[in-house]
Enzyme design. Structure first.
Site, PDB file in Angstrom:
ATOM      1  N   CYS A 126       0.874  -1.173   0.000  1.00  0.00           N
ATOM      2  CA  CYS A 126       0.000   0.000   0.000  1.00  0.00           C
ATOM      3  C   CYS A 126       0.913   1.225   0.000  1.00  0.00           C
ATOM      4  O   CYS A 126       1.594   1.497   0.986  1.00  0.00           O
ATOM      5  CB  CYS A 126      -0.905   0.009   1.222  1.00  0.00           C
ATOM      6  SG  CYS A 126      -1.736   1.595   1.469  1.00  0.00           S
ATOM      7  N   ASN A 160      11.706  -1.843  -7.650  1.00  0.00           N
ATOM      8  CA  ASN A 160      11.805  -2.727  -8.812  1.00  0.00           C
ATOM      9  C   ASN A 160      10.447  -2.772  -9.499  1.00  0.00           C
ATOM     10  O   ASN A 160       9.450  -3.166  -8.884  1.00  0.00           O
ATOM     11  CB  ASN A 160      12.208  -4.147  -8.394  1.00  0.00           C
ATOM     12  CG  ASN A 160      12.421  -5.058  -9.588  1.00  0.00           C
ATOM     13  OD1 ASN A 160      13.428  -4.956 -10.280  1.00  0.00           O
ATOM     14  ND2 ASN A 160      11.467  -5.935  -9.842  1.00  0.00           N
ATOM     15  N   GLU A 161      10.412  -2.318 -10.750  1.00  0.00           N
ATOM     16  CA  GLU A 161       9.202  -2.425 -11.568  1.00  0.00           C
ATOM     17  C   GLU A 161       7.958  -1.934 -10.819  1.00  0.00           C
ATOM     18  O   GLU A 161       7.004  -2.676 -10.560  1.00  0.00           O
ATOM     19  CB  GLU A 161       9.003  -3.861 -12.044  1.00  0.00           C
ATOM     20  CG  GLU A 161      10.129  -4.346 -12.942  1.00  0.00           C
ATOM     21  CD  GLU A 161      10.027  -5.826 -13.298  1.00  0.00           C
ATOM     22  OE1 GLU A 161      10.759  -6.254 -14.215  1.00  0.00           O
ATOM     23  OE2 GLU A 161       9.215  -6.547 -12.659  1.00  0.00           O
ATOM     24  N   CYS A 171      -7.723   0.592   0.386  1.00  0.00           N
ATOM     25  CA  CYS A 171      -7.965   0.569   1.827  1.00  0.00           C
ATOM     26  C   CYS A 171      -8.384   1.958   2.329  1.00  0.00           C
ATOM     27  O   CYS A 171      -8.383   2.944   1.583  1.00  0.00           O
ATOM     28  CB  CYS A 171      -6.715   0.096   2.557  1.00  0.00           C
ATOM     29  SG  CYS A 171      -5.346   1.279   2.535  1.00  0.00           S
ATOM     30  N   CYS A 174      -5.708   4.638   1.940  1.00  0.00           N
ATOM     31  CA  CYS A 174      -5.692   5.187   0.581  1.00  0.00           C
ATOM     32  C   CYS A 174      -6.878   6.109   0.339  1.00  0.00           C
ATOM     33  O   CYS A 174      -6.760   7.098  -0.394  1.00  0.00           O
ATOM     34  CB  CYS A 174      -5.689   4.055  -0.447  1.00  0.00           C
ATOM     35  SG  CYS A 174      -4.096   3.217  -0.584  1.00  0.00           S
ATOM     36  N   GLU A 320      16.882  -5.203 -17.837  1.00  0.00           N
ATOM     37  CA  GLU A 320      16.526  -6.617 -17.755  1.00  0.00           C
ATOM     38  C   GLU A 320      15.967  -7.086 -19.089  1.00  0.00           C
ATOM     39  O   GLU A 320      15.158  -6.386 -19.707  1.00  0.00           O
ATOM     40  CB  GLU A 320      15.453  -6.884 -16.699  1.00  0.00           C
ATOM     41  CG  GLU A 320      15.879  -6.806 -15.257  1.00  0.00           C
ATOM     42  CD  GLU A 320      14.729  -7.205 -14.329  1.00  0.00           C
ATOM     43  OE1 GLU A 320      13.866  -8.018 -14.753  1.00  0.00           O
ATOM     44  OE2 GLU A 320      14.681  -6.692 -13.205  1.00  0.00           O
ATOM     45  N   TRP A 328       6.651 -17.093 -16.756  1.00  0.00           N
ATOM     46  CA  TRP A 328       5.379 -16.595 -16.255  1.00  0.00           C
ATOM     47  C   TRP A 328       4.284 -16.520 -17.322  1.00  0.00           C
ATOM     48  O   TRP A 328       3.166 -16.089 -17.021  1.00  0.00           O
ATOM     49  CB  TRP A 328       5.576 -15.210 -15.634  1.00  0.00           C
ATOM     50  CG  TRP A 328       6.472 -14.295 -16.430  1.00  0.00           C
ATOM     51  CD1 TRP A 328       7.811 -14.128 -16.265  1.00  0.00           C
ATOM     52  CD2 TRP A 328       6.105 -13.456 -17.538  1.00  0.00           C
ATOM     53  NE1 TRP A 328       8.306 -13.232 -17.180  1.00  0.00           N
ATOM     54  CE2 TRP A 328       7.275 -12.797 -17.979  1.00  0.00           C
ATOM     55  CE3 TRP A 328       4.913 -13.199 -18.189  1.00  0.00           C
ATOM     56  CZ2 TRP A 328       7.280 -11.902 -19.044  1.00  0.00           C
ATOM     57  CZ3 TRP A 328       4.912 -12.302 -19.256  1.00  0.00           C
ATOM     58  CH2 TRP A 328       6.094 -11.659 -19.668  1.00  0.00           C
ATOM     59  N   GLU A 368      10.914 -18.192  -9.581  1.00  0.00           N
ATOM     60  CA  GLU A 368      11.556 -17.898 -10.865  1.00  0.00           C
ATOM     61  C   GLU A 368      12.657 -18.897 -11.225  1.00  0.00           C
ATOM     62  O   GLU A 368      13.523 -18.604 -12.038  1.00  0.00           O
ATOM     63  CB  GLU A 368      12.106 -16.467 -10.844  1.00  0.00           C
ATOM     64  CG  GLU A 368      10.994 -15.440 -10.767  1.00  0.00           C
ATOM     65  CD  GLU A 368      11.487 -14.010 -10.746  1.00  0.00           C
ATOM     66  OE1 GLU A 368      10.950 -13.190 -11.509  1.00  0.00           O
ATOM     67  OE2 GLU A 368      12.405 -13.703  -9.954  1.00  0.00           O
ATOM     68  N   HIS A 371      13.011 -19.493 -14.924  1.00  0.00           N
ATOM     69  CA  HIS A 371      13.335 -18.331 -15.760  1.00  0.00           C
ATOM     70  C   HIS A 371      14.801 -18.447 -16.175  1.00  0.00           C
ATOM     71  O   HIS A 371      15.679 -18.688 -15.359  1.00  0.00           O
ATOM     72  CB  HIS A 371      13.104 -17.051 -14.958  1.00  0.00           C
ATOM     73  CG  HIS A 371      13.139 -15.795 -15.773  1.00  0.00           C
ATOM     74  ND1 HIS A 371      14.274 -15.353 -16.420  1.00  0.00           N
ATOM     75  CD2 HIS A 371      12.168 -14.876 -16.045  1.00  0.00           C
ATOM     76  CE1 HIS A 371      14.010 -14.215 -17.043  1.00  0.00           C
ATOM     77  NE2 HIS A 371      12.738 -13.910 -16.821  1.00  0.00           N
TER      78      HIS A 371
END
Length: 681
Positions: A126, A160-161, A171, A174, A320, A328, A368, A371
């Protein structure tokens, strides 16, 4: 005009990196220390110049609140530095540890249905949570304090991403943050009511406290509220990024700060990357092939072009991608021999300052483990390893291109806010997909061997002879004026159907469709007439030519435009299907049905002629020819995605950098290979 250039240094680069970046995510914490020395030895063998470290290491770095264990990371960074390998050091804030959620369960996000996610994956955040924000600032401060002066440090990698897999939380925390954001964004409750059109369905609000996030309702909710919540969620993530970035800038001055984007995956559409591009010092991107039977190299080129555009044309970095299959998708085929190199060097051709992978050593455990990686489970006696070593040598041979910029031919308009609005419920047809239109128009331009810049609808377009608008459902009045100015000044514009319909609040522009684009297109649309699934229409054009459209038709009325193609059947039979409008010194084309990439050639060929763009018929299909240019010289990349050797014309003689051969006249590019020529001129 929207400013789409990065806020940081326009050519910010990893500190101390004198070659192109080559390497990947390195997760030494998954392996005993006895493996680390072997890792570094093999990295040197593969030509690795930089690795990303620490991205998912929060639980090991801070095993309890305020208690840090940096010894293992000290040893890793020292080992890498001693071997001449630079470090992209992550702040691990994408995956808070179990102790954090045990103390702060309300930091776990809640779905629109009211279900709170559980701990055990990643990205369960969150972004409005005060506890999360405090913890983020604490770990970022601790890392920057300890490693700001480490000689291996080249780049800070925040989070990350962002937005993957959760971008929005619903919630109560938020809800309170959303109300504050609405006050700051709109200024007053009356302005919110006006923007959202709350007179509809008795939705008018009497106080900010009555406003909640767009949680699940019995039927469709307020689309303007849903659109604003997408903006709010994006703003909260960006606010958290800025918190970490500012700490790193203060404690580690001179080291660029980035976070890895995912610009062109349709599953990752929750961020307005035009805005994010202004926040990072260096734009970086992750890209993974969607192996659904389509030409994956076309989507790859599109992702690279879009990322370069988010960077304002400056060099960026592929942080990446995969050496072979991912893990995935429903089906995860391996890459063909040579495909890893083509994928990597296509990104480099389109502006990346290197090629990084996820990951260095393939994991034995966790989600992963299937991967692919640079060092696979099969070890060094494997095709993937041998290709990675060969690619490392090729990337090393291209060091001199650092700092040069990719040269584009045309522009495609792209706006995440329009995409968000288009994806809301109760639109005329669920078969119309804004992303599909962008993909298809891009493919048609790719097949004409045109390199694309993407641009915001309000950006300066004067440098481009041709601008394509694949899907711009949401178009501001400023965007409409911008496009009219562009055409009047001599530009050529191609616009697809269902564009220019609503303003920034998802309110239909007054008057007939296409609203903000009526004047530039010289027409009105009386009514949209989407087709049923499987239905098609036929278009008749010059010299009796025929095209087939599907998904969509419109009742178009010319208001200065001329008809080029007409419908011959369907409800719109006899009406204009494709029009051309001369305005000032330029021309605007309109396509009112869905055409595939091959059929779009019939529209783009005369549009390119209007724009003065010469055909490039001598270049074979699926052979990319892209140029990078700068103080170091002029470079031509030729990437052959076909199974046969091809010859391409060279504008000048030069030296091929991967083979060190001289080249002139026509360059031979072997099947599946890449050639890079430094032109003499």
């Amino acid at each position: 005009m929207a400013d789409t250039t990065p806020a940081g240094e326009p050519d910010a680069a990893p500190v101390g990196l004198t070659r192109l970046a080559f390497g990947g995510d390195y997760n030494p914490e998954q392996w005993p220390e006895t493996v680390w020395t072997e890792d570094v030895r093999l990295m040197r063998e593969a030509g690795v110049t930089m690795v990303s470290v620490g991205i998912f290491s929060w639980a090991l770095l801070e095993p309890a609140e305020g208690a840090y264990e940096f010894g293992w990371l000290d040893r890793v960074l020292d080992l890498l530095h001693d071997s001449g390998i630079r470090v992209d050091l992550g702040t691990p804030t994408m995956a808070p540890p179990a102790w954090f959620y045990r103390a702060h369960p309300d930091a776990l996000p809640v779905t629109a249905d009211g279900v709170r996610y559980a701990f055990g994956s990643r990205g369960a955040i969150c972004h409005s949570s005060p506890a999360y924000r405090e913890a983020v600032a604490r770990i970022a401060t601790a890392l920057a304090t300890r490693y700001a002066d480490h000689p291996a440090l080249a780049l800070w990698h925040v989070h990350n991403e962002y937005g993957v897999p959760v971008s929005a939380c619903y919630c109560d925390t938020c809800a309170a943050a959303f109300r504050l954001w609405l006050r700051e964004t709109h200024g007053s409750l009356e302005a919110v009511n006006e923007a959202w059109g709350t007179a509809f369905w008795s939705q008018r609000y009497g106080s900010f406290d009555e406003i909640d996030p767009p949680r699940t309702t019995p039927t469709v909710g307020n689309p303007a509220q849903a659109l604003d919540y997408r903006r709010f969620a994006d703003a909260m993530m960006r606010e958290n990024f800025r918190t970490e970035r500012d700490i790193l800038h203060r404690l580690s001055p001179g080291v660029p700060v980035t976070t890895n984007f995912m610009t062109a995956l349709s599953q990752c559409d929750s961020l307005d990357y035009w805005a994010w591009g202004r926040e990072v010092d260096l734009v970086t991107n992750d890209h993974y092939l969607i192996t659904d039977g389509r030409r994956t190299h076309v989507n790859l080129a599109m992702a690279a072009d879009l990322t370069r555009s988010v960077a304002g044309g400056a060099p960026w970095l592929l942080l990446e991608h995969a050496t072979s299959g991912v893990n995935w998708q429903p089906r995860n085929p391996a890459k063909a021999p040579g495909e890893m190199a083509r994928n990597s060097l296509s990104h480099v051709a389109r502006g990346s300052e290197g090629a990084m992978f996820f990951q260095w050593r393939q994991s034995r455990r966790g989600a992963e483990k299937f991967h692919s990686a640079m060092l696979p489970h099969a070890g060094t006696d494997s095709r993937v390893w041998r290709e990675a070593v060969e690619l490392g040598a090729d990337v090393g041979a291209l060091a001199e291109i650092r700092g040069t910029r990719t040269v584009a031919d045309v522009a495609v308009l792209w706006d995440w806010h329009s995409w968000w609005a288009q994806s809301l419920e109760w639109r005329p047809s669920e078969d119309h997909d804004a992303r599909e239109r962008a993909d298809t128009f891009y493919e048609a331009l790719y097949d004409r061997h045109l390199t694309v810049d993407f641009a915001h609808p309000e950006a300066d377009l004067s440098a481009y002879p041709l601008v394509v608008v694949p899907a711009l459902y949401l178009a501001t009045e400023a965007a409409g004026r911008n496009l009219r100015t562009y055409v009047e000044g001599g530009g050529t514009l191609v616009v697809s159907y269902f564009s220019g319909i609503v303003d920034e609040h998802d309110a239909v522009h007054p008057g007939p469709y296409p609203g903000a684009l009526r004047e530039v297109l010289g027409l009105t649309v009386e009514e949209h007439s989407p087709l049923l699934k499987g239905q098609q229409v036929t278009l008749a054009g010059p010299d009796g030519a025929a095209l087939t459209g599907d998904v969509w038709t419109e009742f178009v009325v010319e208001r200065g435009a001329e008809t080029v193609w007409s419908y011959t059947d369907g409800l719109a039979a006899g009406r204009p299907a494709v029009t051309r409008h001369r305005l000032g010194e330029g021309t605007a084309w309109y396509v009112s049905t869905r055409l595939d990439a091959e059929a779009l050639t019939a529209i783009l060929t005369p549009a390119c002629a209007d724009a003065g763009i010469e055909p490039r018929d001598e270049l074979p299909r699926d052979v990319e020819v892209v140029r990078r240019s700068g103080a170091a010289g002029e470079y031509l990349f030729a990437i052959n995605h076909t199974g046969a050797d091809v010859k391409i014309p060279l504008p000048d003689a030069g030296t091929e950098l991967l083979t060190v051969d001289r080249a002139s006249g026509r360059l031979t590019v072997p099947a599946g290979a890449v050639r890079v020529v430094r032109l003499d001129g």
